[in-house]
Design a protein around this motif. Structure first.
Motif, PDB file in Angstrom:
ATOM      1  N   ALA A  42      46.504 130.832  -9.708  1.00 45.86           N
ATOM      2  CA  ALA A  42      47.310 130.072  -8.741  1.00 45.86           C
ATOM      3  C   ALA A  42      48.790 130.158  -9.099  1.00 45.86           C
ATOM      4  CB  ALA A  42      46.856 128.617  -8.690  1.00 45.86           C
ATOM      5  N   ARG A  43      49.129 130.089 -10.387  1.00 44.00           N
ATOM      6  CA  ARG A  43      50.529 130.215 -10.808  1.00 44.00           C
ATOM      7  C   ARG A  43      51.095 131.578 -10.411  1.00 44.00           C
ATOM      8  NH1 ARG A  43      48.561 127.909 -15.899  1.00 44.00           N
ATOM      9  NH2 ARG A  43      49.240 125.745 -16.103  1.00 44.00           N
ATOM     10  N   ALA A  44      50.207 132.560 -10.360  1.00 41.78           N
ATOM     11  CA  ALA A  44      50.639 133.913  -9.994  1.00 41.78           C
ATOM     12  C   ALA A  44      50.576 134.154  -8.491  1.00 41.78           C
ATOM     13  CB  ALA A  44      49.771 134.942 -10.720  1.00 41.78           C
ATOM     14  N   GLY A  45      50.264 133.104  -7.722  1.00 45.45           N
ATOM     15  CA  GLY A  45      50.232 133.213  -6.268  1.00 45.45           C
ATOM     16  C   GLY A  45      48.947 133.788  -5.716  1.00 45.45           C
ATOM     17  N   LEU A  46      47.860 133.753  -6.503  1.00 46.04           N
ATOM     18  CA  LEU A  46      46.573 134.296  -6.068  1.00 46.04           C
ATOM     19  C   LEU A  46      45.533 133.190  -6.028  1.00 46.04           C
ATOM     20  CD1 LEU A  46      46.614 137.543  -8.231  1.00 46.04           C
ATOM     21  CD2 LEU A  46      46.930 137.419  -5.752  1.00 46.04           C
ATOM     22  N   SER A  47      44.723 133.193  -4.996  1.00 52.32           N
ATOM     23  CA  SER A  47      43.675 132.181  -4.843  1.00 52.32           C
ATOM     24  C   SER A  47      42.348 132.759  -5.307  1.00 52.32           C
ATOM     25  CB  SER A  47      43.575 131.738  -3.380  1.00 52.32           C
ATOM     26  OG  SER A  47      42.534 130.807  -3.211  1.00 52.32           O
ATOM     27  N   PHE A  48      41.956 132.394  -6.513  1.00 55.72           N
ATOM     28  CA  PHE A  48      40.702 132.885  -7.093  1.00 55.72           C
ATOM     29  C   PHE A  48      39.594 131.921  -6.697  1.00 55.72           C
ATOM     30  CE2 PHE A  48      37.609 133.377 -10.555  1.00 55.72           C
ATOM     31  CZ  PHE A  48      37.443 134.753 -10.552  1.00 55.72           C
ATOM     32  N   SER A  49      38.735 132.338  -5.802  1.00 51.55           N
ATOM     33  CA  SER A  49      37.714 131.455  -5.241  1.00 51.55           C
ATOM     34  C   SER A  49      36.358 131.682  -5.913  1.00 51.55           C
ATOM     35  CB  SER A  49      37.584 131.700  -3.735  1.00 51.55           C
ATOM     36  OG  SER A  49      36.507 130.940  -3.209  1.00 51.55           O
ATOM     37  N   LEU A  50      35.599 130.590  -6.058  1.00 50.86           N
ATOM     38  CA  LEU A  50      34.235 130.686  -6.565  1.00 50.86           C
ATOM     39  C   LEU A  50      33.222 130.836  -5.436  1.00 50.86           C
ATOM     40  CD1 LEU A  50      34.224 127.929  -9.347  1.00 50.86           C
ATOM     41  CD2 LEU A  50      34.775 130.366  -9.555  1.00 50.86           C
ATOM     42  N   GLU A  51      33.684 130.748  -4.207  1.00 51.22           N
ATOM     43  CA  GLU A  51      32.779 130.834  -3.067  1.00 51.22           C
ATOM     44  C   GLU A  51      32.069 132.189  -3.063  1.00 51.22           C
ATOM     45  OE1 GLU A  51      32.807 130.308   1.804  1.00 51.22           O
ATOM     46  OE2 GLU A  51      34.631 129.962   0.637  1.00 51.22           O
ATOM     47  N   GLY A  52      30.764 132.127  -2.972  1.00 50.72           N
ATOM     48  CA  GLY A  52      29.964 133.344  -2.953  1.00 50.72           C
ATOM     49  C   GLY A  52      29.636 133.898  -4.324  1.00 50.72           C
ATOM     50  N   ARG A  53      30.254 133.352  -5.367  1.00 54.44           N
ATOM     51  CA  ARG A  53      29.969 133.821  -6.724  1.00 54.44           C
ATOM     52  C   ARG A  53      28.867 132.971  -7.350  1.00 54.44           C
ATOM     53  NH1 ARG A  53      34.548 136.909  -8.735  1.00 54.44           N
ATOM     54  NH2 ARG A  53      36.449 136.437  -7.567  1.00 54.44           N
ATOM     55  N   ARG A  54      27.979 133.605  -8.053  1.00 56.31           N
ATOM     56  CA  ARG A  54      26.995 132.874  -8.835  1.00 56.31           C
ATOM     57  C   ARG A  54      27.536 132.700 -10.258  1.00 56.31           C
ATOM     58  NH1 ARG A  54      22.132 136.863  -7.333  1.00 56.31           N
ATOM     59  NH2 ARG A  54      23.825 138.274  -7.888  1.00 56.31           N
ATOM     60  N   ILE A  55      27.297 131.515 -10.829  1.00 50.95           N
ATOM     61  CA  ILE A  55      27.791 131.191 -12.167  1.00 50.95           C
ATOM     62  C   ILE A  55      26.600 131.025 -13.103  1.00 50.95           C
ATOM     63  CG2 ILE A  55      29.240 129.651 -13.533  1.00 50.95           C
ATOM     64  CD1 ILE A  55      30.716 130.933 -11.194  1.00 50.95           C
ATOM     65  N   VAL A  56      26.611 131.734 -14.221  1.00 46.07           N
ATOM     66  CA  VAL A  56      25.581 131.550 -15.244  1.00 46.07           C
ATOM     67  C   VAL A  56      26.258 131.108 -16.532  1.00 46.07           C
ATOM     68  CG1 VAL A  56      23.984 133.183 -14.205  1.00 46.07           C
ATOM     69  CG2 VAL A  56      25.612 133.999 -15.901  1.00 46.07           C
ATOM     70  N   ASP A  57      25.598 130.212 -17.261  1.00 48.61           N
ATOM     71  CA  ASP A  57      26.213 129.601 -18.437  1.00 48.61           C
ATOM     72  C   ASP A  57      25.185 129.521 -19.559  1.00 48.61           C
ATOM     73  OD1 ASP A  57      27.426 127.870 -20.323  1.00 48.61           O
ATOM     74  OD2 ASP A  57      28.648 126.975 -18.750  1.00 48.61           O
ATOM     75  N   ALA A  58      25.411 130.281 -20.625  1.00 50.08           N
ATOM     76  CA  ALA A  58      24.481 130.302 -21.753  1.00 50.08           C
ATOM     77  C   ALA A  58      24.388 128.941 -22.433  1.00 50.08           C
ATOM     78  CB  ALA A  58      24.915 131.371 -22.759  1.00 50.08           C
ATOM     79  N   TYR A  59      25.479 128.167 -22.386  1.00 50.53           N
ATOM     80  CA  TYR A  59      25.473 126.825 -22.975  1.00 50.53           C
ATOM     81  C   TYR A  59      24.508 125.903 -22.221  1.00 50.53           C
ATOM     82  CZ  TYR A  59      27.172 122.150 -24.216  1.00 50.53           C
ATOM     83  OH  TYR A  59      27.247 120.832 -24.620  1.00 50.53           O
ATOM     84  N   THR A  60      24.543 125.971 -20.896  1.00 52.31           N
ATOM     85  CA  THR A  60      23.647 125.146 -20.082  1.00 52.31           C
ATOM     86  C   THR A  60      22.194 125.523 -20.331  1.00 52.31           C
ATOM     87  OG1 THR A  60      25.346 124.903 -18.387  1.00 52.31           O
ATOM     88  CG2 THR A  60      23.078 124.433 -17.728  1.00 52.31           C
ATOM     89  N   VAL A  61      21.924 126.829 -20.404  1.00 53.71           N
ATOM     90  CA  VAL A  61      20.560 127.284 -20.700  1.00 53.71           C
ATOM     91  C   VAL A  61      20.107 126.736 -22.047  1.00 53.71           C
ATOM     92  CG1 VAL A  61      19.115 129.299 -21.127  1.00 53.71           C
ATOM     93  CG2 VAL A  61      20.811 129.368 -19.296  1.00 53.71           C
ATOM     94  N   PHE A  62      20.997 126.830 -23.045  1.00 53.84           N
ATOM     95  CA  PHE A  62      20.688 126.347 -24.388  1.00 53.84           C
ATOM     96  C   PHE A  62      20.354 124.851 -24.375  1.00 53.84           C
ATOM     97  CE2 PHE A  62      22.591 124.920 -28.598  1.00 53.84           C
ATOM     98  CZ  PHE A  62      21.467 125.248 -29.343  1.00 53.84           C
ATOM     99  N   CYS A  63      21.194 124.067 -23.709  1.00 58.31           N
ATOM    100  CA  CYS A  63      20.993 122.609 -23.688  1.00 58.31           C
ATOM    101  C   CYS A  63      19.717 122.219 -22.955  1.00 58.31           C
ATOM    102  CB  CYS A  63      22.198 121.929 -23.041  1.00 58.31           C
ATOM    103  SG  CYS A  63      23.698 122.003 -24.029  1.00 58.31           S
ATOM    104  N   LYS A  64      19.396 122.949 -21.875  1.00 57.89           N
ATOM    105  CA  LYS A  64      18.196 122.588 -21.111  1.00 57.89           C
ATOM    106  C   LYS A  64      16.916 123.035 -21.810  1.00 57.89           C
ATOM    107  CE  LYS A  64      20.151 122.053 -16.529  1.00 57.89           C
ATOM    108  NZ  LYS A  64      20.032 122.348 -15.093  1.00 57.89           N
ATOM    109  N   MET A  65      16.976 124.181 -22.481  1.00 59.08           N
ATOM    110  CA  MET A  65      15.783 124.691 -23.140  1.00 59.08           C
ATOM    111  C   MET A  65      15.613 124.155 -24.559  1.00 59.08           C
ATOM    112  SD  MET A  65      14.360 126.318 -20.762  1.00 59.08           S
ATOM    113  CE  MET A  65      12.995 127.011 -21.709  1.00 59.08           C
ATOM    114  N   GLU A  66      16.707 123.705 -25.169  1.00 65.05           N
ATOM    115  CA  GLU A  66      16.663 123.125 -26.512  1.00 65.05           C
ATOM    116  C   GLU A  66      17.363 121.764 -26.470  1.00 65.05           C
ATOM    117  OE1 GLU A  66      15.049 124.484 -28.932  1.00 65.05           O
ATOM    118  OE2 GLU A  66      14.742 126.510 -28.147  1.00 65.05           O
ATOM    119  N   PRO A  67      16.774 120.782 -25.763  1.00 66.71           N
ATOM    120  CA  PRO A  67      17.447 119.492 -25.574  1.00 66.71           C
ATOM    121  C   PRO A  67      17.722 118.790 -26.897  1.00 66.71           C
ATOM    122  CG  PRO A  67      15.123 119.370 -24.938  1.00 66.71           C
ATOM    123  CD  PRO A  67      15.429 120.814 -25.160  1.00 66.71           C
ATOM    124  N   ARG A  68      18.895 118.139 -26.956  1.00 58.59           N
ATOM    125  CA  ARG A  68      19.301 117.428 -28.178  1.00 58.59           C
ATOM    126  C   ARG A  68      18.851 115.977 -28.122  1.00 58.59           C
ATOM    127  NH1 ARG A  68      19.324 122.179 -29.621  1.00 58.59           N
ATOM    128  NH2 ARG A  68      21.022 123.005 -30.881  1.00 58.59           N
TER     129      ARG A  68
END
Length: 270
Positions: free
Chosen positions: A108-134
């Motif tokens: 945004a500072r560079a004048g570009l709109s980087f959108s998450l729309e249509g992108r899938r997000i994967v997160d190894a941390y979330t997988v870790f927390c859900k599969m190895e709950p603390r």
């Protein structure tokens, strides 16, 4: 399942000048672009953040002002990076809470709109927390090799906690130094050492939960709208923030720091 399917997946990580999404800048970005056919591209680039890199941040990622003085700014590489990431899904480790918001703000500072729309997000941390709950039940199963009975009854919970702790002492007390996490020099051998080990939950933290941290020898606020500001300046210019802490549901050590600051008493680094 395959690591990705119809379109490229980019895992990325950022090193930054700090942890304030609003003001801190990227000093290094590394990306692994994984194609649907399994081929991979790795790109790493250091960047001039156009601001001083605080010493406590350099102590973590070992990147100093001199290391990036001659590097391009994010704005200078923003267009090519934007094109490179176009049409790609995103991945990382705990990426949604920090890395993605910082990246969006830099674009945004560079004048570009980087959108998450249509992108899938994967997160190894979330997988870790859900599969190895603390949870206590999970810890009991891991350290003691047994399933908890009557979980969430006070007596069962506390007896399980004692058993977990005893097994932690056995497991980690006999572990070789090279098997420790990189930020752990040694496992405690006395109660005094264990006390220090348990209260120092975050690098540079003043209180147990890291609401206040050290920047060199100065206490700074590490959360909320005054994140990154010195405690001394907040006490003078925005004392209502500290009064809000005193009225709120904060730990006693956090409230004590806020109360002292309102009286002109500030933490001193030993």
């Amino acid at each position: 399942m395959k690591i990705t399917d119809q379109r490229p997946l980019i895992f990325f990580d950022l090193e930054t000048t700090g942890t304030n999404i609003q003001i801190d800048r990227i000093v290094e970005i590394s990306l692994v672009k994984i194609m649907p056919d399994g081929t991979r591209e790795i790109k790493t680039r250091r960047l001039n953040p156009e601001m001083h890199i605080p010493e406590e941040s350099s102590a973590v990622h070992h990147i100093y002002d001199a290391d990036v003085a001659d590097q391009p700014t994010f704005r200078q590489i923003s267009h090519s990076l934007f094109v490179y990431m176009e049409g790609c899904d995103l991945g990382g480790y705990n990426v949604g809470k920090f890395d993605i918001p910082v990246l969006i703000r830099e674009f945004a500072r560079a004048g570009l709109s980087f959108s998450l729309e249509g992108r899938r997000i994967v997160d190894a941390y979330t997988v870790f927390c859900k599969m190895e709950p603390r949870t206590l039940s999970a810890a009991y199963r891991f350290f003691c090799g047994k399933k908890m009975e009557d979980a969430h009854s006070a007596e069962a919970d506390i007896l399980a906690t004692v058993e977990v702790y005893e097994n932690q002492l056995k497991r980690y007390g006999s572990m070789n130094r090279e098997d420790f996490p990189e930020n752990i020099e040694k496992f405690p051998e006395t109660m005094d050492e264990m006390h220090e080990f348990c209260i120092q939950t975050m690098p540079g933290a003043i209180d147990r939960n890291g609401r206040f941290k050290w920047r060199a020898n100065e206490a700074v606020v590490a959360f909320g709208r005054h994140n990154g500001e010195t405690l001394r300046s907040v006490a003078v210019e925005s004392p209502d923030f500290l009064r809000w802490i005193l009225r709120g549901d904060f730990p006693e050590d956090v409230k004590q720091i806020a109360s002292n600051a309102l009286q002109g008493i500030f933490p001193e680094k030993k």
